[in-house]
Design a protein around this motif. Structure first.
Motif, PDB file in Angstrom:
ATOM      1  N   ALA A  24       0.847  -1.185   0.000  1.00  0.00           N
ATOM      2  CA  ALA A  24       0.000   0.000   0.000  1.00  0.00           C
ATOM      3  C   ALA A  24       0.881   1.232   0.000  1.00  0.00           C
ATOM      4  CB  ALA A  24      -0.908   0.007   1.221  1.00  0.00           C
ATOM      5  N   GLY A  25       0.631   2.105  -0.946  1.00  0.00           N
ATOM      6  CA  GLY A  25       1.326   3.373  -0.955  1.00  0.00           C
ATOM      7  C   GLY A  25       0.714   4.305   0.074  1.00  0.00           C
ATOM      8  N   ILE A  26       1.520   5.203   0.585  1.00  0.00           N
ATOM      9  CA  ILE A  26       1.021   6.193   1.531  1.00  0.00           C
ATOM     10  C   ILE A  26       1.717   7.519   1.292  1.00  0.00           C
ATOM     11  CG2 ILE A  26       2.673   5.398   3.294  1.00  0.00           C
ATOM     12  CD1 ILE A  26       0.641   6.285   5.429  1.00  0.00           C
ATOM     13  N   GLN A  27       0.926   8.568   1.219  1.00  0.00           N
ATOM     14  CA  GLN A  27       1.444   9.931   1.153  1.00  0.00           C
ATOM     15  C   GLN A  27       0.904  10.677   2.365  1.00  0.00           C
ATOM     16  OE1 GLN A  27       0.556  11.826  -2.613  1.00  0.00           O
ATOM     17  NE2 GLN A  27       1.137  10.012  -3.796  1.00  0.00           N
ATOM     18  N   LEU A  28       1.784  11.344   3.089  1.00  0.00           N
ATOM     19  CA  LEU A  28       1.379  12.090   4.264  1.00  0.00           C
ATOM     20  C   LEU A  28       0.959  13.504   3.883  1.00  0.00           C
ATOM     21  CD1 LEU A  28       4.152  11.007   6.781  1.00  0.00           C
ATOM     22  CD2 LEU A  28       1.891   9.993   6.433  1.00  0.00           C
ATOM     23  N   LEU A  29      -0.082  13.974   4.532  1.00  0.00           N
ATOM     24  CA  LEU A  29      -0.556  15.340   4.354  1.00  0.00           C
ATOM     25  C   LEU A  29      -0.253  16.112   5.635  1.00  0.00           C
ATOM     26  CD1 LEU A  29      -4.110  14.665   2.856  1.00  0.00           C
ATOM     27  CD2 LEU A  29      -2.105  15.466   1.615  1.00  0.00           C
ATOM     28  N   GLN A  30       0.593  17.133   5.550  1.00  0.00           N
ATOM     29  CA  GLN A  30       0.906  17.887   6.755  1.00  0.00           C
ATOM     30  C   GLN A  30       1.333  19.321   6.472  1.00  0.00           C
ATOM     31  OE1 GLN A  30       4.189  15.954   8.808  1.00  0.00           O
ATOM     32  NE2 GLN A  30       4.902  15.033   6.914  1.00  0.00           N
ATOM     33  N   ALA A  48      -5.693  22.255   7.887  1.00  0.00           N
ATOM     34  CA  ALA A  48      -6.991  21.691   7.523  1.00  0.00           C
ATOM     35  C   ALA A  48      -6.855  20.388   6.741  1.00  0.00           C
ATOM     36  CB  ALA A  48      -7.788  22.696   6.695  1.00  0.00           C
ATOM     37  N   LEU A  49      -5.646  20.065   6.314  1.00  0.00           N
ATOM     38  CA  LEU A  49      -5.387  18.829   5.567  1.00  0.00           C
ATOM     39  C   LEU A  49      -4.199  18.117   6.196  1.00  0.00           C
ATOM     40  CD1 LEU A  49      -5.854  20.055   1.884  1.00  0.00           C
ATOM     41  CD2 LEU A  49      -7.373  18.544   3.174  1.00  0.00           C
ATOM     42  N   SER A  50      -4.408  17.647   7.397  1.00  0.00           N
ATOM     43  CA  SER A  50      -3.378  16.951   8.151  1.00  0.00           C
ATOM     44  C   SER A  50      -3.797  15.495   8.277  1.00  0.00           C
ATOM     45  CB  SER A  50      -3.232  17.602   9.531  1.00  0.00           C
ATOM     46  OG  SER A  50      -2.373  16.863  10.351  1.00  0.00           O
ATOM     47  N   GLY A  51      -3.112  14.596   7.566  1.00  0.00           N
ATOM     48  CA  GLY A  51      -3.506  13.201   7.577  1.00  0.00           C
ATOM     49  C   GLY A  51      -2.716  12.400   6.567  1.00  0.00           C
ATOM     50  N   ALA A  52      -3.405  11.549   5.810  1.00  0.00           N
ATOM     51  CA  ALA A  52      -2.709  10.691   4.862  1.00  0.00           C
ATOM     52  C   ALA A  52      -3.620  10.239   3.741  1.00  0.00           C
ATOM     53  CB  ALA A  52      -2.118   9.468   5.578  1.00  0.00           C
TER      54      ALA A  52
END
Length: 319
Positions: free
Chosen positions: A19-25, A29-33
């Motif tokens: 599974a690919g994962i990209q972190l949002l940080q 308002a867009l803190s997650g993955a």
């Protein structure tokens, strides 16, 4: 509904497929993955500023190329004081089935930040999910892999309330119950006549899984009548964590159409992944189930049912 950081201890799971994962940080308002299918080998992905107590990594292949095209997308809304990876078993099952999954920490109402107060906590959540969906469909660097008419939502507890609003429910905050002596921010606002604006709906969502929603007295049959999409609804028989089983039962009976409703002979927290021994010792109320209820076995069936529902409901459109 309040679990604080302890829920972060729930088991992380292990992806059966890469599974690919990209972190949002980059944006509060867009803190997650974002998780998605890919062919790279999974490893430990450090969470950095996204870490919560006891969890500073997630399994996955960070920033690997996405495999597939016109993939269905599911966005996830966590419960009160939860965090973006709280339902990792659902994420795992969906990604293994070829879905893109995106989840955020709700600002002011997550494990690391409980600064939100009053009715704004409830009213702001749908707009936060609209922002996430805007990002996924219009700004995400890999947005071309998503089938834009193949969007679903999974919401648990206060995330279930969030989902009901997004798909057409119109909450009535005037109906929130308050005891005369309550000093809560919600009750102080109600007594002062301070009510939030109506939260938004999002017609881009074509199907939703609503799990033990924290609904209080905010919904009636009339203000649920705007829901027109397929729903898979799960509720607990016993409630708990601030979620009253009878309130949830009343709302689910009031849903229009013919939603697929399942009742689980356990409490509210049964919908969270099986606990580690550490969490069971620290927060037994989150991890204790009725005699004879096997949470691990339930989640195996629960995950399969969620994937099956989204496969059936999001199969058409852009394919």
């Amino acid at each position: 509904m309040v679990w604080a950081f302890a829920i972060a201890l729930c088991c992380l799971g292990s992806f059966a497929k890469a599974a690919g994962i990209q972190l949002l940080q980059s944006d509060p308002a867009l803190s997650g993955a974002i998780w998605y299918p890919c062919t790279a080998e999974p490893a430990h992905v450090a969470l950095g500023n996204l870490a919560v107590p006891t969890v500073d990594w997630l399994p996955g292949a960070q920033d690997c190329p996405v495999t597939g095209a016109k993939l269905p997308l599911v966005i996830i809304s966590h419960g009160n004081s939860g965090y973006f990876a709280l339902h990792l078993d659902i994420v795992e099952a969906l990604v293994n089935a070829g879905f893109v999954v995106a989840a955020i920490n709700h600002p002011g109402n997550n494990t690391n930040d409980m600064s939100g107060r009053g009715m704004s906590v409830w009213a702001s959540r749908p707009a936060q999910m609209v922002r996430l969906l805007d990002f996924m469909l219009n700004e995400w660097k890999d947005r071309a892999v998503i089938g834009p008419t193949r969007v679903g939502l999974f919401g648990f507890s206060l995330g279930g309330f969030t989902g009901l609003v997004l798909v057409g429910g119109q909450p009535d905050f005037h109906r929130l119950a308050c005891k005369p002596d309550s000093k809560s921010a919600v009750c102080e606002e109600r007594r002062a006549g301070e009510f939030p604006s109506d939260p938004p709906h999002d017609p881009r969502i074509k199907a939703a899984v609503i799990v033990d929603p924290a609904v209080g007295f905010t919904f009636t049959p009339e203000n649920l009548a705007g829901i027109k999409i397929p729903l898979l609804v799960w509720r607990s028989e016993l409630g708990g964590g601030g979620v009253e089983a009878e309130s949830v039962a009343r709302v689910t009976r009031s849903l229009p159409g013919n939603p697929d409703i399942h009742v689980v002979p356990a409490g509210h927290y049964a919908f969270l992944p099986p606990c580690t021994a550490e969490l069971a010792a620290l927060r037994p109320q989150v991890c204790t189930d009725p005699d004879g209820f096997d949470r691990a076995a339930f989640h195996r069936a629960f995950d399969v049912a969620v994937v099956k529902f989204f496969r059936e409901q999001l199969a058409g459109g852009d394919r």
